[in-house]
Design a protein around this motif. Structure first.
Motif, mmCIF file in Angstrom:
data_model
loop_
_atom_site.group_PDB
_atom_site.id
_atom_site.type_symbol
_atom_site.label_atom_id
_atom_site.label_comp_id
_atom_site.label_asym_id
_atom_site.label_seq_id
_atom_site.Cartn_x
_atom_site.Cartn_y
_atom_site.Cartn_z
ATOM 1 N N ASN A 31 -4.536 11.529 4.241
ATOM 2 C CA ASN A 31 -5.772 11.048 3.613
ATOM 3 C C ASN A 31 -5.962 9.542 3.769
ATOM 4 O O ASN A 31 -6.993 9.013 3.353
ATOM 5 C CB ASN A 31 -5.772 11.392 2.117
ATOM 6 C CG ASN A 31 -5.785 12.870 1.876
ATOM 7 O OD1 ASN A 31 -6.482 13.608 2.562
ATOM 8 N ND2 ASN A 31 -4.996 13.311 0.917
ATOM 9 N N HIS A 32 -4.954 8.863 4.324
ATOM 10 C CA HIS A 32 -4.981 7.401 4.445
ATOM 11 C C HIS A 32 -4.715 6.948 5.881
ATOM 12 O O HIS A 32 -4.050 5.922 6.100
ATOM 13 C CB HIS A 32 -3.955 6.791 3.480
ATOM 14 C CG HIS A 32 -4.204 7.178 2.053
ATOM 15 N ND1 HIS A 32 -5.104 6.519 1.256
ATOM 16 C CD2 HIS A 32 -3.702 8.189 1.310
ATOM 17 C CE1 HIS A 32 -5.127 7.095 0.068
ATOM 18 N NE2 HIS A 32 -4.291 8.105 0.071
ATOM 19 N N TRP A 47 -0.358 13.925 1.923
ATOM 20 C CA TRP A 47 -0.863 12.811 1.138
ATOM 21 C C TRP A 47 -1.247 11.642 2.044
ATOM 22 O O TRP A 47 -2.329 11.069 1.924
ATOM 23 C CB TRP A 47 0.186 12.404 0.108
ATOM 24 C CG TRP A 47 -0.205 11.293 -0.799
ATOM 25 C CD1 TRP A 47 0.370 10.064 -0.876
ATOM 26 C CD2 TRP A 47 -1.257 11.273 -1.765
ATOM 27 N NE1 TRP A 47 -0.251 9.286 -1.826
ATOM 28 C CE2 TRP A 47 -1.261 10.018 -2.393
ATOM 29 C CE3 TRP A 47 -2.215 12.210 -2.166
ATOM 30 C CZ2 TRP A 47 -2.161 9.654 -3.378
ATOM 31 C CZ3 TRP A 47 -3.116 11.856 -3.152
ATOM 32 C CH2 TRP A 47 -3.080 10.597 -3.746
ATOM 33 N N LEU A 48 -0.362 11.282 2.972
ATOM 34 C CA LEU A 48 -0.629 10.156 3.867
ATOM 35 C C LEU A 48 -1.775 10.441 4.846
ATOM 36 O O LEU A 48 -2.467 9.514 5.275
ATOM 37 C CB LEU A 48 0.630 9.764 4.633
ATOM 38 C CG LEU A 48 1.720 9.056 3.830
ATOM 39 C CD1 LEU A 48 2.934 8.777 4.706
ATOM 40 C CD2 LEU A 48 1.206 7.769 3.196
ATOM 41 N N LYS A 76 0.183 5.129 11.540
ATOM 42 C CA LYS A 76 -1.133 4.832 10.981
ATOM 43 C C LYS A 76 -2.037 4.465 12.147
ATOM 44 O O LYS A 76 -1.714 3.582 12.947
ATOM 45 C CB LYS A 76 -1.066 3.686 9.977
ATOM 46 C CG LYS A 76 -2.384 3.438 9.276
ATOM 47 C CD LYS A 76 -2.237 2.389 8.186
ATOM 48 C CE LYS A 76 -3.506 2.240 7.382
ATOM 49 N NZ LYS A 76 -3.328 1.238 6.297
ATOM 50 N N TRP A 82 -2.804 8.204 8.215
ATOM 51 C CA TRP A 82 -1.451 8.371 8.741
ATOM 52 C C TRP A 82 -1.309 9.734 9.411
ATOM 53 O O TRP A 82 -1.839 10.731 8.933
ATOM 54 C CB TRP A 82 -0.417 8.258 7.622
ATOM 55 C CG TRP A 82 -0.244 6.867 7.123
ATOM 56 C CD1 TRP A 82 -0.900 6.267 6.084
ATOM 57 C CD2 TRP A 82 0.659 5.882 7.632
ATOM 58 N NE1 TRP A 82 -0.470 4.972 5.917
ATOM 59 C CE2 TRP A 82 0.495 4.714 6.857
ATOM 60 C CE3 TRP A 82 1.590 5.873 8.660
ATOM 61 C CZ2 TRP A 82 1.228 3.555 7.085
ATOM 62 C CZ3 TRP A 82 2.312 4.729 8.888
ATOM 63 C CH2 TRP A 82 2.129 3.585 8.098
ATOM 64 N N LEU A 125 0.831 -1.207 0.000
ATOM 65 C CA LEU A 125 0.000 0.000 0.000
ATOM 66 C C LEU A 125 0.865 1.257 0.000
ATOM 67 O O LEU A 125 0.620 2.198 -0.765
ATOM 68 C CB LEU A 125 -0.921 0.021 1.226
ATOM 69 C CG LEU A 125 -2.115 -0.917 1.225
ATOM 70 C CD1 LEU A 125 -2.766 -0.967 2.611
ATOM 71 C CD2 LEU A 125 -3.139 -0.467 0.189
ATOM 72 N N LEU A 126 1.881 1.260 0.867
ATOM 73 C CA LEU A 126 2.748 2.436 0.952
ATOM 74 C C LEU A 126 3.572 2.641 -0.308
ATOM 75 O O LEU A 126 3.774 3.785 -0.740
ATOM 76 C CB LEU A 126 3.663 2.335 2.171
ATOM 77 C CG LEU A 126 2.989 2.680 3.493
ATOM 78 C CD1 LEU A 126 3.877 2.290 4.665
ATOM 79 C CD2 LEU A 126 2.631 4.155 3.553
ATOM 80 N N SER A 136 5.639 7.943 -6.115
ATOM 81 C CA SER A 136 5.766 9.222 -6.834
ATOM 82 C C SER A 136 6.636 10.223 -6.074
ATOM 83 O O SER A 136 7.057 11.236 -6.634
ATOM 84 C CB SER A 136 4.387 9.826 -7.111
ATOM 85 O OG SER A 136 3.743 10.156 -5.898
ATOM 86 N N ASN A 139 2.658 1.946 -3.286
ATOM 87 C CA ASN A 139 1.731 2.559 -4.233
ATOM 88 C C ASN A 139 1.497 4.035 -3.923
ATOM 89 O O ASN A 139 1.427 4.865 -4.821
ATOM 90 C CB ASN A 139 0.390 1.814 -4.263
ATOM 91 C CG ASN A 139 0.493 0.484 -4.962
ATOM 92 O OD1 ASN A 139 1.299 0.293 -5.860
ATOM 93 N ND2 ASN A 139 -0.331 -0.462 -4.536
ATOM 94 N N LEU A 140 1.385 4.368 -2.646
ATOM 95 C CA LEU A 140 1.129 5.752 -2.248
ATOM 96 C C LEU A 140 2.351 6.657 -2.393
ATOM 97 O O LEU A 140 2.211 7.843 -2.659
ATOM 98 C CB LEU A 140 0.664 5.798 -0.781
ATOM 99 C CG LEU A 140 -0.721 5.264 -0.475
ATOM 100 C CD1 LEU A 140 -0.931 5.170 1.037
ATOM 101 C CD2 LEU A 140 -1.781 6.158 -1.107
ATOM 102 N N LEU A 141 3.546 6.087 -2.191
ATOM 103 C CA LEU A 141 4.738 6.935 -2.058
ATOM 104 C C LEU A 141 5.737 6.841 -3.201
ATOM 105 O O LEU A 141 6.723 7.572 -3.205
ATOM 106 C CB LEU A 141 5.438 6.615 -0.731
ATOM 107 C CG LEU A 141 4.596 6.861 0.523
ATOM 108 C CD1 LEU A 141 5.346 6.429 1.763
ATOM 109 C CD2 LEU A 141 4.177 8.314 0.620
#
Length: 181
Positions: free
Chosen positions: A88-89, A85-86, A109, A91, A37-38, A44, A40-42
């Motif tokens: 929103n998930h 960004w995190l 988290k 974190w 998951l991370l 970029s 995919n999120l990070l």
């Protein structure tokens, strides 16, 4: 503006007591899921490697039921963007002036007011990265180390149940002993 050092203003999860529980075979799979998951999120933001390294990554080791992950990054310049960004998930960013570890950036988290995963972001080349992985691997391959560490962790959790910093700091002697073995 509130004082970030005033513990009365901290969220519930920031003051959780230390609870060591029996090993859970699902922790390793949970670590893999959180890592994916991370990534995919990070990705970029330039994060291409994340490792599950804490006690939950070591089979048969009692632990706090919190997955510890660490990620490599080439610079802390994008930490504000990463934290937004995190957020929103689920974190939460713990700034270095609270974390007292300037070599990393720390995220927690939180689900239902409980810590479920820690993310430690380290700079490329940080020697703590290699030491953390070496410690993990040495324990994975030595039941005696696992048994000794389990006893130590339970004793320290009892002694420092409300002081995460003292709990963590007091484990350092054992960690260094393992690393030098």
């Amino acid at each position: 503006m509130k004082d970030i050092h005033d513990e009365s203003t901290w969220p519930v999860w920031a003051n959780e007591t230390i609870d060591i529980v029996e090993p859970n075979p699902k922790w390793v799979e949970k670590g893999i899921q959180e890592k994916e998951l991370l990534l995919n999120l990070l990705s970029s933001f330039g994060i291409t490697e994340i490792q599950h390294y804490g006690s939950t990554s070591i089979p048969n080791l009692p632990a706090k039921p919190i997955i510890d992950l660490m990620a490599k990054i080439d610079s802390f310049q994008k930490i504000k963007e990463i934290s937004l960004w995190l957020a929103n998930h689920d974190w939460h960013y713990v700034p270095p002036n609270l974390d007292n570890r300037p070599w990393q950036r720390f995220f927690v988290k939180v689900i239902n007011d409980k810590r479920v995963v820690h993310l430690h972001i380290l700079l490329e080349g940080e020697e703590r990265w290699d030491n953390q992985l070496l410690f993990r691997d040495l324990l994975r391959n030595n039941q005696q180390f696992i048994d000794e560490y389990a006893i130590l962790k339970r004793n320290l959790a009892e002694k420092y149940s409300n002081d995460r910093e003292a709990y963590t700091k007091t484990k350092t002697k054992f960690i260094n002993y393992v690393l030098k073995s």
